[in-house]
Design a protein around this motif. Structure first.
Motif, mmCIF file in Angstrom:
data_model
loop_
_atom_site.group_PDB
_atom_site.id
_atom_site.type_symbol
_atom_site.label_atom_id
_atom_site.label_comp_id
_atom_site.label_asym_id
_atom_site.label_seq_id
_atom_site.Cartn_x
_atom_site.Cartn_y
_atom_site.Cartn_z
ATOM 1 N N VAL A 5 0.871 -1.177 0.000
ATOM 2 C CA VAL A 5 0.000 0.000 0.000
ATOM 3 C C VAL A 5 0.906 1.225 0.000
ATOM 4 N N ILE B 4 -6.078 -7.759 1.276
ATOM 5 C CA ILE B 4 -6.419 -7.230 -0.041
ATOM 6 C C ILE B 4 -6.311 -5.717 0.036
ATOM 7 N N ALA B 5 -5.514 -5.122 -0.854
ATOM 8 C CA ALA B 5 -5.345 -3.666 -0.879
ATOM 9 C C ALA B 5 -6.096 -3.098 -2.070
ATOM 10 N N GLU B 6 -6.885 -2.070 -1.804
ATOM 11 C CA GLU B 6 -7.646 -1.380 -2.852
ATOM 12 C C GLU B 6 -7.676 0.095 -2.506
ATOM 13 N N ASP B 7 -7.140 0.929 -3.392
ATOM 14 C CA ASP B 7 -7.035 2.365 -3.147
ATOM 15 C C ASP B 7 -6.310 2.605 -1.825
ATOM 16 N N ASN B 8 -6.948 3.296 -0.900
ATOM 17 C CA ASN B 8 -6.282 3.591 0.379
ATOM 18 C C ASN B 8 -6.811 2.725 1.519
ATOM 19 N N ARG B 9 -7.340 1.559 1.204
ATOM 20 C CA ARG B 9 -7.867 0.639 2.217
ATOM 21 C C ARG B 9 -7.214 -0.733 2.096
ATOM 22 N N VAL B 10 -7.152 -1.394 3.244
ATOM 23 C CA VAL B 10 -6.702 -2.781 3.279
ATOM 24 C C VAL B 10 -7.805 -3.591 3.936
ATOM 25 N N TYR B 11 -8.182 -4.675 3.292
ATOM 26 C CA TYR B 11 -9.225 -5.560 3.810
ATOM 27 C C TYR B 11 -8.584 -6.857 4.276
ATOM 28 N N ASN C 163 -11.609 -3.733 7.848
ATOM 29 C CA ASN C 163 -10.835 -2.810 6.993
ATOM 30 C C ASN C 163 -10.358 -1.640 7.807
#
Length: 93
Positions: free
Chosen positions: A39, A76-83, A93
Motif C-alpha cells: 500500500v 487485499i489492498a484497494e485504493d487507500n484501504r486494506v481488507y 478494513n
C-alpha cells in the motif's frame, strides 16, 4: 513484488533483490499462509502482512503491529484501504 524487491514471508518478512536474490532486509512478523501486500501512504511504500503488521518497504522498519491476523489468506489492498477477509465471512478494513 514491490519495485525491485520480492517480499517473502515465511518465519520473518524478507525483502530479496529481484535481480541478485540478495537479502536486502528482514523484519519480524508472525508467520501466516498469506502474502504481504503493498500500500502507499503519503508516497511511502508499505507492506501489510497477513499478521496485521505494517513494514516500510525501503528499509524493513516495522511501523505497526497486530492490526488483525489472518490464518490462511492474504490482505487485499484497494485504493487507500486494506481488507482482511477470513474464513467464516469475517472482514475488517
Amino acid at each position: 513484488m514491490v519495485g525491485d524487491l520480492l517480499l517473502v514471508h515465511i518465519l520473518k518478512v524478507s525483502a530479496l533483490d529481484a535481480q541478485s536474490g540478495e537479502t536486502r532486509w528482514t523484519a519480524d512478523s508472525a508467520p501466516a499462509w498469506g502474502s504481504p501486500v503493498e500500500v502507499k501512504v503519503g508516497g511511502e511504500s508499505l507492506a501489510v502482512t497477513p499478521s496485521g503488521d505494517i513494514v516500510r518497504t525501503r528499509d524493513g522498519q516495522v511501523l505497526g503491529r497486530g492490526l488483525t491476523a489472518l490464518t490462511y489468506c492474504a490482505p487485499i489492498a484497494e485504493d487507500n484501504r486494506v481488507y482482511f477477509v477470513q474464513h467464516g465471512g469475517k472482514a475488517v478494513n
